[in-house]
Motif scaffolding. Structure first.
Motif, mmCIF file in Angstrom:
data_model
loop_
_atom_site.group_PDB
_atom_site.id
_atom_site.type_symbol
_atom_site.label_atom_id
_atom_site.label_comp_id
_atom_site.label_asym_id
_atom_site.label_seq_id
_atom_site.Cartn_x
_atom_site.Cartn_y
_atom_site.Cartn_z
ATOM 1 N N GLN A 99 0.866 -1.136 -0.121
ATOM 2 C CA GLN A 99 -0.041 -0.152 -0.139
ATOM 3 C C GLN A 99 0.755 1.334 0.094
ATOM 4 N N MET A 117 1.671 1.635 -3.706
ATOM 5 C CA MET A 117 0.758 2.521 -4.336
ATOM 6 C C MET A 117 0.442 4.022 -4.281
ATOM 7 N N LYS A 154 3.201 4.986 -6.756
ATOM 8 C CA LYS A 154 3.008 4.844 -8.382
ATOM 9 C C LYS A 154 1.616 5.517 -8.623
ATOM 10 N N PHE A 172 -4.959 -3.786 -5.696
ATOM 11 C CA PHE A 172 -3.747 -2.894 -6.235
ATOM 12 C C PHE A 172 -4.176 -2.136 -7.530
ATOM 13 N N LEU A 206 -4.869 2.179 -7.268
ATOM 14 C CA LEU A 206 -3.732 3.203 -7.777
ATOM 15 C C LEU A 206 -4.864 3.996 -8.315
#
Lengths: 464, 464
Positions: B125, B128, B131, B440, B444
């Protein structure tokens, strides 16, 4: 009875008697340690020989499944009462050995006190029974009463085999009363007869909530906590004054008589000294009773232990899934252990909170015991004490339980007379056990007088 | 915001991103084991490089006295809100290792689930967050908001050094809100925002009666029993329904709003299934509230553990001289831990039975935390979830405490937004930890949308 001739006898034989007692005390008859099994047997044989030398008949070493019982009898005092002597020839372990000032099985006299394991508890006092009988034979030419002897080797491990032995030998052991010399005097120079003991009933309460301990964050406030539930049950047992709130609990309690309360009050028990000793600001318990009355003649309900959840250092935010407590009640006449346990069960059922289930396990129980203190056997014993000690005898009760006393009481259904010559300061079960020889000497005379005076009682009408 | 361009970016880079995450997960940065100190450092440096590659500025590895903090910032979105990202790069130990189906530090994807220690808690996490920022830079050419990053290496050992680090770096860490991605969704496909957590206050109660355990025969009924006294105190804390009876305890409790109760009810929590899971016939607690309401929004007082006297097998007729219990309260806004502890002390004083003395020790406490669920930061987050998951977001509160959330709340005095993408079934802290890659991938997109939408809020007026 005039005591002069006995005085003379005991004085003349004192050295010999002490030598014999030394022999008995030298045998390390520790009942709890298997490596002393041979010593237990030696002690039993030593007693057997003593009885045989006294012309006691039908002397035997009887197997019990554990350590043996030594038995003997002399029943030629026709029409006279029969006394069953009880005592034990086993002793407690001796560790920590380094705290003994002399070796526990090498008896030694210092300042008129005899130091040895078993000196007071109970070999010394068993030996006094034998020597009193010896003196009566010698001085009177015969015994004024019929006698039976029952000496066991497992008292210090809880007498596991004695009740079944008694049950199987009821006829052989039948007597008018039982005489036990295994208790203490009220204090130095102050003889006492303990005429009552409390009984015992005990249970374990196990509370089960959720099937595991839970996270108090995720579940706290939403699921019953087993410790809270237990606490709620336990708190319901007593009020804040110490009165027991179990319905029917006091129903069968024999009230203290005015005579008893007077006798207890005369003992002038020092409650202030006790508070100091225990480090408490105040004593506590059922209102309207003195400390002695509460601990000797009133029943109790005490939590002996409690457990549940996290008990390590610091914090653990757990919501316990289970909890438990151990409870024992000390019972007084005429409470019956089974009935009390049933009342406890009923009370628990009624007070079980929501969200948990409760299991109750029963522990071994014991009945309370009482020989009314105005019973002629008790009154006669008190007079014998007074003749020798020249001071009034204390009539006491014991707050604890001697299971074997209750067993005698219940199986043989005759009075039990507890005439003790020990002092509570004599380190039974601890290093440097000793016995004040002053009480050994006086006690022998008391016992002779008592057996003589008892022979005059017509017990048939009084007893039972 | 239109999500298509982000979709495209994440699809194109998915393999590369997963490879990077594999790298991060391969570092066994177990904070509780000193032999992994080097791995902790490797993980911190890995994060530092990631931030540097994102053009984040002032990246540093800051010492804390324990494992270091990784910091970075990018503050060129003039006039826009500043978000402080928080997460942790340390992980739990992995034993029992034999229960893992693949090695904990060799990440493996099975059925679109990523298996590795830290996959969900919290490296996956944290990754994330990075990203999402990377995608925003790439797709938009810049960031819509100002960002700061604070990643710690001691969360799994209770964040012992973070509060003092925050206190010392208040200026540097100042932000409009804190975004934490370390919690769980409400269920598969069901996003959730946890907008409140309970606080904690705890004490240990030690009760001292007589200066040693006593013989319950000799003293029972005459001296206060420490366990009884403790039980009396503990029983006074709650009634049989679970209401807390400590005076003033509920005074500062913020009542549940009608909207909250409605939102909780809509979650259709299955109380029947919970009963089965816990093995209880009924749930339990404050009347008038549902299980979720009780555990999320009502304060508690729970005994975490109790001890005193004999807890071994069988019976021991002891009258305990001391006893103790540990208690913790879960607190809700606006209760203050110090005030609650003071109320507990007062209550205990008032309810201490005769014949004992009581000592109270305080444990570490934590304040409750709440960002009103109609706060624009919360509402905006819920819309970003809904845009991606196409289902209403659950507004939840947590019954537990995340001490660091309360610390942020209290020291930085800005809202904390908890956006979690884990599932409670993903074995955090247990063997076979994993992370559903569906969340996931979706997460994002949610984060990108959220940061974009947040940039439109004028927080100055709303926040605080």
């Amino acid at each position: 009875m005039e005591l002069e001739r006995f005085d003379e006898y005991f004085k003349k034989n004192r050295e010999k008697h002490l030598q014999e007692l030394f022999e008995f005390l030298s045998i390390p008859s520790i009942s709890s340690l298997s490596e002393h099994k041979r010593d237990i047997e030696r002690a039993a044989h030593w007693l057997k020989r003593q009885l045989e030398q006294l012309n006691i008949e039908n002397v035997s070493i009887d197997p019990t499944g554990g350590h043996p019982v030594v038995y003997g009898e002399w029943l030629h005092a026709e029409g006279k009462p029969t006394v069953l002597f009880y005592g034990h020839y086993d002793v407690q372990p001796v560790d920590p050995l380094e705290l003994w000032e002399s070796e526990p099985f090498k008896p030694e006299i210092r300042e008129n006190k005899l130091y040895a394991r078993g000196a007071s508890d109970d070999k010394g006092q068993v030996f006094m029974q034998l020597k009193a009988v010896e003196a009566l034979f010698d001085v009177l030419g015969s015994l004024p009463v019929n006698v039976k002897f029952l000496y066991e080797g497992e008292e210090e491990i809880g007498s596991p085999h004695l009740p079944s032995y008694i049950e199987k030998n009821k006829e052989k052991l039948s007597a008018d009363f039982i005489l036990i010399t295994d208790t203490s005097m009220h204090g130095p120079g102050k003889p006492a007869i303990c005429y009552g003991l409390r009984g015992l009933a005990g249970i374990q309460i196990d509370v089960q909530g959720a099937n595991s301990d839970l996270h108090s964050g995720l579940y706290g406030g939403g699921v019953q906590n087993a410790v809270h539930a237990l606490v709620e049950i336990l708190a319901s047992f007593r009020d804040s004054e110490g009165n027991i709130l179990v319905e029917g609990f006091y129903d069968d309690v024999k009230p203290l008589t005015d005579e008893e309360r007077k006798a207890f009050a005369e003992l002038e028990f020092d409650e202030e000294a006790l508070k100091k000793e225990l480090g408490v600001d105040e004593l506590f318990g059922e209102p309207g009773y003195s400390f002695l009355e509460r601990t000797w003649a009133r029943p109790t309900l005490e939590i002996n232990g409690i457990f549940g959840g996290f008990s390590g250092e610091g914090i653990k935010t757990v919501l316990p899934g289970k909890a438990g407590a151990k409870i024992t009640c000390r019972l007084v006449p005429d409470q019956e252990p089974d009935k009390i346990v049933a009342l406890l069960r009923k009370h628990i059922e009624k007070h079980t909170p929501k969200g948990v289930t409760v299991t109750v396990i029963e522990f071994d129980s014991g009945a309370p015991y009482l020989t009314p203190f105005d019973h002629p056997l008790i009154q006669t014993a008190s007079k014998s004490y007074e003749k020798v000690y020249r001071t009034p005898t204390a009539f006491t009760r014991g707050g604890g339980s001697i299971p074997i006393v209750a067993a005698f009481d219940q199986m043989l259904k005759v009075p039990v007379v507890l005439m003790g010559f020990g002092l509570t300061t004599e380190n039974f079960h601890a290093p440097n056990e000793h016995f004040h020889l002053e009480n050994f000497d006086k006690g022998l005379r008391v016992l002779c007088d008592y057996l003589f005076e008892v022979s005059k009682l017509s017990l048939d009408k009084q007893v039972k």
